[in-house]
Design an enzyme around this catalytic site. Structure first.
Site, PDB file in Angstrom:
ATOM      1  CE  LYS A   1      -4.060  -2.126   0.885  1.00 45.50           C
ATOM      2  NZ  LYS A   1      -3.847  -3.459   1.040  1.00 45.50           N
TER       3      LYS A   1
HETATM    4  C1  LIG Z   1      -4.414  -4.532   0.913  1.00 44.11           C
HETATM    5  C2  LIG Z   1      -3.488  -5.938   0.842  1.00 44.11           C
HETATM    6  C3  LIG Z   1      -3.865  -6.839   0.023  1.00 44.11           C
HETATM    7  C4  LIG Z   1      -5.157  -7.011  -0.869  1.00 44.11           C
HETATM    8  O1  LIG Z   1      -4.857  -5.911  -1.939  1.00 44.11           O
HETATM    9  P1  LIG Z   1      -6.328  -5.489  -2.797  1.00 44.11           P
HETATM   10  O2  LIG Z   1      -5.868  -4.442  -3.649  1.00 44.11           O
HETATM   11  O3  LIG Z   1      -7.166  -5.005  -1.644  1.00 44.11           O
HETATM   12  O4  LIG Z   1      -6.877  -6.619  -3.505  1.00 44.11           O
HETATM   13  C5  LIG Z   1      -3.429  -8.115   0.053  1.00 44.11           C
HETATM   14  N1  LIG Z   1      -2.212  -8.264   0.943  1.00 44.11           N
HETATM   15  C6  LIG Z   1      -1.865  -7.199   1.760  1.00 44.11           C
HETATM   16  C7  LIG Z   1      -0.779  -7.477   2.728  1.00 44.11           C
HETATM   17  C8  LIG Z   1      -2.571  -6.160   1.736  1.00 44.11           C
HETATM   18  O5  LIG Z   1      -2.452  -5.055   2.587  1.00 44.11           O
END
Ligand SMILES: *Cc1c(COP(=O)(O)O)cnc(C)c1O
Length: 462
Positions: free
Chosen positions: A112
């Site tokens: 993120k």
């Molecule tokens: C947010 C997240 C996901 C999922 O990603 P999306 O874009 O919501 O599909 C998977 N793994 C981790 C560690 C995350 O923080």
């Protein structure tokens, strides 16, 4: 470059306004009116370039005239300078033809950060130029919130409120949200699950009086700028294993469908992607849907991969919009049916979806045993989310096409699950080693729209 809503009723916006708005006023999500294409030569020329240079090349056509080339280059430089790895998104090999894309070297140890650090810089540049301020409200299953608080803390023109499901995120995730001391950031522990947090967030955006009154802005994965930031590492990694001369496949641990949708955009831009594999945990609505069983909500059941404990994947609406030939009315109808429990995808749309996306799921035991086995076979210690990706990728039939699995978080972000599976308690990187000693600041809040609105109104700086 114009942005249009997936429900067809909201005004068209520029990149800047789509970014500052988040959710469209008709309840839909903004998508670019057309997808710019990169030529084979453009993609070839990425070989040997830095992550920042590739980022500029991939994102530039989407930004229009919102930023000058020099401003945009500066934004990208500042966004990634605090990453703990010079390559930003390094690729390691797990097995013959199977690679792991490490997306966890940012300040909060999850992918993120790639989007959120960029958004922080984009917002700051745009808002200070306009001499405006916004209130950012977000819902998180753990990693979005910590990345957002990290990216926006201390910024003059922004107040940030992040709702997370009380008791359902890891201690590291919680502490990353509750320990920053800057008074413009606020962690809210909500009594409910992630889908409740996400539903209340949508309620706030649909309450126009409140929305306009506090100048609400959203940075959840519905924000187009976040999807855009994630398109970059599909290019950088594919080029390092031989694209565009060779096709590449990706497996993506998926919750809200943002990360994998970025892969779909990369493909539409001309990156030769063979398969995009959606990997889910036991909360497998996407896997069921892509297997032809319709899109029907179930109960969210907490797992050792909490960032993927999601039943309603917001960004899937963007994929449906394309699969239904960009018919906003059709998408609106489906979303109304979803409120009643779910819908079946019609055959034509299903064929479109299946031509791009493949899927698989991993149970809790499979996730743990993949952590154990991958450590044994390659020395890589995976977080539970990344392990789900590796397990689903391993299940796919062998192929000449290289497979890149996205490692979405650092194992130290989920130390209990990783230790239970591997016997190793992964230490936090040096730069955040004192996280467990810092003071926490958090407000417990009911799953109630009025309580949330009151709290936010009472705590924004004017
Ligand atoms: C947010 C997240 C996901 C999922 O990603 P999306 O874009 O919501 O599909 C998977 N793994 C981790 C560690 C995350 O923080």
């Amino acid at each position: 470059m114009k942005y249009i809503s997936t429900r067809g009723q909201a005004p068209e916006l520029t990149f800047e306004d789509a970014m500052l708005t988040g959710l469209a006023r008709d309840g839909g999500l903004y998508v670019p009116e057309t997808i710019p294409k990169l030529s084979t030569d453009d993609i070839k020329a990425m070989a040997g370039k830095s992550y920042e240079e590739i980022a500029f090349q991939v994102m530039r056509p989407f930004v229009g005239d919102t930023f000058s080339d020099d401003d945009f280059k500066g934004i990208i430089e500042r966004a990634y300078k605090d990453f703990g790895h010079a390559a930003r998104a390094p690729l390691v090999q797990l097995d013959h033809g199977h690679y792991l894309l490490e997306l966890f070297h940012g300040p909060t140890l999850a992918f993120k950060d790639f989007a959120m650090q960029l958004i922080g810089q984009l917002f700051q540049t745009a808002l200070s130029r306009r001499n405006e301020r916004v209130t950012i409200v977000g819902a998180t299953s753990g990693d979005t919130g910590s990345a957002a608080i990290e990216a926006f803390r201390g910024l003059e023109n922004v107040d940030v409120f992040i709702m997370y499901p009380h008791g359902r995120i890891s201690e590291v995730q919680r502490r990353q949200m509750t320990t920053p001391s800057e008074t413009n950031v606020h962690a809210l522990a909500m009594d409910g699950d992630f889908d409740d947090c996400q539903a209340r967030l949508k309620d706030m955006f649909n309450d126009f009086e409140f929305r306009d009154g506090v100048r609400l802005a959203g940075v959840n994965s519905i924000n187009w700028a976040r999807v855009l930031a994630q398109v970059v590492y599909y290019f950088s990694s594919a080029v390092s294993v031989g694209a565009p001369d060779r096709k590449v496949s990706f497996t993506v641990p998926t919750g809200n469908f943002g990360d994998i949708f970025a892969g779909y955009i990369a493909k539409r831009m001309g990156l030769p992607i063979d398969r995009l594999v959606v990997a889910t945990n036991q909360n497998d609505i996407l896997h069921r849907c892509l297997s032809g069983q319709g899109y029907y909500k179930g109960e969210t059941s907490p797992s050792i991969s909490p960032s993927m404990d999601i039943q309603v994947s917001s960004n899937f609406e963007r994929a449906l919009f394309d699969a239904y030939d960009r018919d906003g009315n059709a998408v609106s109808k489906l979303m109304d049916e979803l409120k009643q429990g779910g819908f079946d995808v019609n055959q034509g749309a299903m064929e479109v979806l299946q031509s791009h996306f493949d899927s698989g799921r991993a149970s809790e035991e499979e996730t743990s045993s993949t952590i154990t086995e991958t450590l044994k076979s390659s020395g890589e210690l995976l977080c539970p989310h990344s392990a789900i990706g590796v397990k689903v990728a391993n299940d796919k039939p062998a192929s000449e096409t290289p497979m890149i699995t996205l490692a979405t978080a650092h194992p130290a972000k989920f130390p209990d699950a990783v230790e239970a599976a591997s016997g190793i308690r992964p230490p936090l990187p040096e730069r955040m080693a004192d996280l467990y000693e810092r003071d926490e600041r958090v407000t417990r809040i009911a799953n109630n729209l009025d309580a949330l609105k009151d709290h936010i109104k009472g705590n924004i700086r004017q």
